[in-house]
Each structure stands twice: as C-alpha cells, then as structure tokens.
Scaffold this motif. Structure first.
Motif, mmCIF file in Angstrom:
data_model
loop_
_atom_site.group_PDB
_atom_site.id
_atom_site.type_symbol
_atom_site.label_atom_id
_atom_site.label_comp_id
_atom_site.label_asym_id
_atom_site.label_seq_id
_atom_site.Cartn_x
_atom_site.Cartn_y
_atom_site.Cartn_z
ATOM 1 N N VAL A 1 16.037 8.877 -15.157
ATOM 2 C CA VAL A 1 16.434 7.750 -15.930
ATOM 3 C C VAL A 1 15.490 7.685 -17.219
ATOM 4 N N LEU A 2 14.689 8.613 -17.556
ATOM 5 C CA LEU A 2 13.887 8.355 -18.552
ATOM 6 C C LEU A 2 14.586 9.063 -19.928
ATOM 7 N N HIS A 3 14.727 8.240 -20.751
ATOM 8 C CA HIS A 3 15.517 8.507 -22.041
ATOM 9 C C HIS A 3 14.879 9.359 -22.819
ATOM 10 N N LYS A 4 15.579 10.563 -23.421
ATOM 11 C CA LYS A 4 14.953 11.377 -24.390
ATOM 12 C C LYS A 4 15.397 11.131 -25.700
ATOM 13 N N TYR A 5 14.632 11.029 -26.786
ATOM 14 C CA TYR A 5 14.494 10.857 -28.053
ATOM 15 C C TYR A 5 14.432 12.363 -28.694
ATOM 16 N N THR A 6 14.851 12.456 -29.961
ATOM 17 C CA THR A 6 14.693 13.744 -30.538
ATOM 18 C C THR A 6 13.253 14.325 -30.620
ATOM 19 N N ASN A 7 12.411 13.551 -31.003
ATOM 20 C CA ASN A 7 10.833 13.999 -31.084
ATOM 21 C C ASN A 7 10.120 13.757 -29.798
ATOM 22 N N GLU A 8 9.651 14.979 -29.243
ATOM 23 C CA GLU A 8 9.219 14.787 -27.835
ATOM 24 C C GLU A 8 7.935 14.000 -27.820
ATOM 25 N N ASP A 9 7.178 13.810 -28.691
ATOM 26 C CA ASP A 9 6.014 13.001 -28.456
ATOM 27 C C ASP A 9 6.507 11.344 -28.643
ATOM 28 N N VAL A 10 7.299 11.130 -29.322
ATOM 29 C CA VAL A 10 7.933 9.870 -29.366
ATOM 30 C C VAL A 10 8.499 9.498 -27.701
ATOM 31 N N SER A 11 9.336 10.549 -27.288
ATOM 32 C CA SER A 11 9.880 10.237 -25.975
ATOM 33 C C SER A 11 8.789 9.945 -24.915
#
Length: 398
Positions: free
Chosen positions: A315-325
């Motif tokens: 349920v953890l959302h993935k943004y394009t940038n890994e460190d932001v995620s």
C-alpha cells in the motif's frame, strides 16, 4: 336433598378447601424460615471471579502498570518499569517475524522456492547483526561491481569474517531481467558463483522501477537478517564501512531513525527533464519543493522502519524518484530524520582534507554525477586518498 341444596354444599366445600390450602402454604413458608437465616444467598466478594478481598478497608489492585494513589507500596521491593525501548524492540521483533512469514507465504504462492539464505537464517536461529548494506546495482554494471570489490568491499573469507565478527552483511542487490532465465540472468548467476556476494530479488529490473526495487530490498533483507540497521548504497560511490558502522552505532538507542544527507529539491513538472515528477500536482503549486528526504546515493533505516516498509509494501505509493518515494513512506510517521553530512562528502580533495583533519567521511561522491564521475577509473584513487584503512574495519568495536 334438592339439586339446589347439593350445589350449595359443593360450593361451601370448595371455599373451605381453598382456605385450608392457603393456610397450609403460609405455614410451610414460616416453617422454612425457621431453618434458614436468610431468604437469598448473596455470594461473598471473595467468591466473585476477578476480584480481591477487601482487607482492613484498603482495596488492593492487581493491575499491571497501574499505581493508584491509595495503593500501599512496599519500599523494600524494587519497582521495575520496563522501558519503552524494550517494548519497541519486542514489537519490532514480532513484526519482523510476521514479515518473514509473509515473504515465505508469497514465495510459496508464486511458485518460487525459498532462497537458501532464508533457509540458512531459519536453521541457525535468530542472530542480531549490526547492519545490512545493500549495494544497488544493474546488469550492465559489472565493472562498477569489480571496482567496489577491489576497494571498500571485503572479499572471500574476509567478507565472511566481517559477518561473523562484526555483524556486517554486504551484498550487491539485483533483481531479474524481463526474460526470466535469459542471458543477463545467467551472467549474474555465474558472477555470483564466483564471488557469492549477491542478493537476488523477486523484482524485474528497470530504471523506472527503482522505487519498487527499494521496497523489495527492504522486505527481503528484513526477512533474511535481523539487523539493527538496513543501508542502501549505490554502486558508484565510495564508502568507509567502519565509519559507517560507528555512525549507525551512535544512534542505537533511538527508535525509528532515518539517516542520510537530507535535502528538499524542487518538484520538476516539465516533461523531458531529468528527475521529472509526473505527479507534481500532488505537491501543491508549480515550483514547490519536496518534503525533506535523504539523497538516494546512501541512506540507512533502523530495524523498525525497514520492518514497517516490509509489512506495508503493498500500500506504499511509488513516485518516479526512489529517494522521494522513501521519504514519502516515512513522512507521516514518528521518525527522527538525522541529517549527517559525512554521508555525502565530495571526492578528493574534499574527503581527503576532512580525513586529514580527523573527520573521516562515511561516503564520497560527486554531486554533478550523482555518484563518482567515471567511478570505474577513479574508485581506486578515491579509496587510496580518502579510505579509512583496512585496520579501521577490523579494530572497530561492534
């Protein structure tokens, strides 16, 4: 006798019979009262479950963790109150076991065998490690891996000794190609047979899948090893392992720590630029900045945070940038963000000057390249000029 007289006689007998019956009942009741000292039996307080006897007018509470003001305390008996840290560790331990069980269940449901590392971990029982260092790598990065092996990552028996004596696990982290069992996978398998330093993930490699890979890394690492910290490192930066271990050890007493070089860069809405954020609108007006998060070259999470990611990965959302995620997964939790600039020193002469001043860097790289520029050619030079020395690793206290 007439019918009328007979009816009267029958009615009289009926009336007399009812009166005698009533008198007989009252007499029985009175007789019963003579042999009984009370009409109803009320259970004593002592006989009621879940209560204690009231003695000398004082109520003794037997409720763990409660201390009423009127409670009589024996000063001769030590009062032991388990610290929150112990409770946190117990909860983290239970969560880790749950994560491992889930990983095993998913492995069985997917029809893939449980890894040998997981079986070994279960058979040897629980062992507490200081840290797991996962070095993120790709299929095309064989030369980068060799440059790391030749410098700051111990090899062979030394790496095993590092695990046994210092509690430090180090692995290159990689998933599978889109074509399972293809030439790329076979090349990694051959490399692993030679060095034995890979952690294979149930993950399909791809640049836009780094956030998913990060979740899978923490999930897999938590299932395999019970460590105090889990570290993610890129394969084109230089790391001083002993200094990293000492840095993390200084935060052992703190629950839920997130350690790295914290930043808050702009949210890039323009398409086609590097680090473009397709979901830029979630961060407010155009031109806004991200929340504070650690730069992606190297960061560390305490056990409870890595376990949290493992349990909630779906349920953890993935943004394009890994460190932001990663930062977004932790921003709403009660987490201590530790901004340690020793994790983002520059390459020589920057890290060299700091080492000469007695402030050895944990990690070194070039911001302009998001890693050491031309790392394959320059890694040995950076290690020679900014490395902590091999003795520092073996003399370090765990």
């Amino acid at each position: 006798m007439s019918w009328k007289n007979r009816g009267f006689e029958q009615n009289s007998k009926s009336v007399v019979s009812r009166k005698w019956t009533l008198l007989l009942c009252i007499g029985c009741f009175c007789t019963g009262m003579l042999f009984s000292d009370r009409m109803w039996s009320v259970p004593e307080v002592n006989d009621m479950p879940g209560t204690k006897m009231v003695e000398d007018g004082k109520l003794n509470f037997v409720a763990e963790g409660c201390a009423p003001q009127n409670m009589v305390v024996d000063n001769n008996q030590p009062h032991v109150s388990p610290p929150n840290r112990t409770l946190d560790k117990t909860i983290s331990s239970l969560e880790m076991e749950l994560a491992a069980a889930r990983a095993e269940q998913e492995s069985m449901l997917n029809g893939s065998p449980i890894s040998d590392n997981l079986k070994a971990s279960e058979s040897t029982g629980k062992r507490k490690y200081l840290m797991v260092v996962g070095i993120n790598t790709a299929f095309s990065s064989r030369k980068r891996r060799d440059s790391v092996r030749a410098t700051w990552m111990p090899q062979g028996d030394k790496r095993k000794k590092l695990e046994e004596e210092k509690g430090i696990i180090m692995r290159f982290v990689i998933g599978h190609s889109a074509t399972a069992g293809g030439i790329l996978d076979r090349a990694i398998e051959a490399e692993d047979r030679k060095h034995g330093d890979f952690l294979r993930l149930e993950h399909v490699e791809g640049y836009l899948e780094l956030s998913a890979k990060t979740k899978t890394y923490f999930t897999t690492a938590v299932a395999l090893w019970d460590a105090e910290f889990y570290v993610k490192v890129d394969d084109d930066i230089h790391v001083n392992i002993a200094t990293l271990g000492a840095t993390l050890s200084s935060h052992r007493s703190k629950p839920r720590v997130y350690i790295g070089c914290m930043k808050s860069g702009p949210v890039l809405a323009q398409k086609g630029v590097k680090y473009h954020e397709p979901e830029y609108w979630k961060f407010g007006e155009e031109g806004n900045k991200y929340f504070r998060h650690a730069t992606g070259q190297i960061y560390a999470l305490s056990n409870d945070l890595a376990t949290y990611i493992s349990i909630n990965q779906h349920v953890l959302h993935k943004y394009t940038n890994e460190d932001v995620s990663l930062g977004s997964w932790l921003i709403g939790l009660d987490v201590e963000h530790i901004d340690d600039r020793r994790l983002c020193c520059g390459t020589p002469p920057d890290c060299e000057w700091k080492a000469q001043a007695g402030n050895v860097c944990v990690a070194s790289f070039d911001w302009t390249c998001s890693g050491i520029c031309k790392s394959v050619e320059r890694m040995k030079e950076v290690h020679r000029r900014c490395g902590e020395g091999e003795n520092a690793l073996w003399s370090a206290q765990r």
